[in-house]
Enzyme design. Structure first.
Site, PDB file in Angstrom:
ATOM      1  CB  SER A 163     111.349  33.195  35.252  1.00 38.38           C
ATOM      2  OG  SER A 163     111.794  31.919  34.832  1.00 38.38           O
ATOM      3  CE1 TYR A 178     108.453  30.822  38.961  1.00 42.02           C
ATOM      4  CE2 TYR A 178     109.454  29.943  36.973  1.00 42.02           C
ATOM      5  CZ  TYR A 178     109.528  30.746  38.093  1.00 42.02           C
ATOM      6  OH  TYR A 178     110.661  31.483  38.347  1.00 42.02           O
TER       7      TYR A 178
END
Ligand SMILES: NC(=O)c1ccc[n+]([C@@H]2O[C@H](COP(=O)([O-])OP(=O)(O)OC[C@H]3O[C@@H](n4cnc5c(N)ncnc54)[C@H](O)[C@@H]3O)[C@@H](O)[C@H]2O)c1
Length: 264
Positions: free
Chosen positions: A141, A154
């Site tokens: 990501s 995250y």
């Protein structure tokens, strides 16, 4: 790598970016695509649509990953490309408190977003070395490069995934192992739809198919870093040019977002 004629495994292939990778690799002429997902019915449905095979697999369990590797190689042949795509996005309990997520959230995210890549490498690298090489495409990501406001769990686990991928690429390059990390910002999937609106969507939300296109181009070039949103490269440059200015800018963005949602 050109995936035509290749044996490919995609974790988290039942939905979202993983499903788009499966569909794109099928069109590219992959010899066999194995869809491995904790959602067994979803994996089966995708596998049927691409003449692939499905495995129920929780990537946080090493035994599940080993099973997928062993069964795939036994039934279809050596895995050329392992796509470690499954991931989870757990937000902080309170976005104004970076340490607010409970230990269980950290442990689960660490297991799915980080350990899964290590388990895959443990199972596959010796086999790949013995046959002269292989490829890992790990969906990480932009949060693993640039952090994520309100998403310390995250972003931290995705940074760790980048760190492991770098080490995998560095350590085994001379043995024919290639690694790419796929690092989009917002992508229109169930994961993104489950999150509150945030900076991950400011540069536009891509479709999973667009991300699969970028992955295919990146694989063909064998680029380590694949950025479906090209803006991420300039943000990374800003970060390394002046880390303190970048932290200051992110803090201002955090404050602006906080002002819009007071009390959280
Ligand atoms: N959607 C975005 O905006 C975005 C942006 C950057 C990176 N990513 C990353 O892309 C990857 C795919 O996400 P997505 O947006 O397609 O999400 P998604 O929720 O649409 O799909 C994720 C898939 O992974 C599966 N999965 C979840 N946990 C699993 C586990 N423990 N074992 C096996 N399968 C599991 C789910 O069943 C699902 O099929 C993730 O690693 C995510 O972090 C997503």
């Amino acid at each position: 790598m050109n995936v035509s004629g290749k044996i490919v495994v995609v974790t988290g292939g039942a939905d979202g970016i993983g499903r788009a990778l499966c569909e794109r690799f099928h069109r590219e002429g992959a010899a066999k695509i194995v869809v491995a997902d904790v959602n067994a019915a979803g994996a089966e449905a995708v596998a049927q649509s691409i003449e692939g095979a499905a495995f129920a697999c929780d990537v946080s369990r090493e035994a599940d990953i080993r099973h997928v590797v062993e069964q795939t190689e036994q039934n279809f042949g050596p895995i050329d490309l392992w796509c470690g795509n499954a991931g989870i996005a757990v937000l902080d309990a309170r976005p104004n408190d970076a340490a607010s997520a409970p230990d269980e959230a950290w442990a689960r995210s660490w297991a799915v977003n980080v350990m899964a890549h290590i388990y895959a490498a443990r199972a596959l690298v010796p086999r790949m070395i013995a046959r002269g090489g292989g490829y890992f495409l790990n969906t990480v990501s932009a949060a693993g490069l640039l952090s994520q406001i309100g998403g310390a769990v995250y972003a931290t686990t995705k940074h760790a995934a980048v760190g492991f991928a770098e080490n995998l690429a560095i350590t085994h390059r001379h043995q024919g192992i290639r690694v790419s990390i796929l690092c989009p910002q917002g992508v229109d999937t169930a994961m993104l739809r489950g999150l509150p609106a945030g900076p991950q969507s400011l540069d536009g939300v891509l479709t999973p198919a667009q991300v699969a296109d970028a992955a295919t181009v990146g694989l063909a070039r064998e680029s380590f870093l694949i950025l479906p949103h090209p803006q991420v490269a300039s943000y990374m440059r800003n970060k390394v040019e002046n880390y303190d200015r970048w932290i200051g800018g992110m803090a201002k963005l955090q404050a602006r977002l906080q002002a819009k949602t007071p009390g959280v």
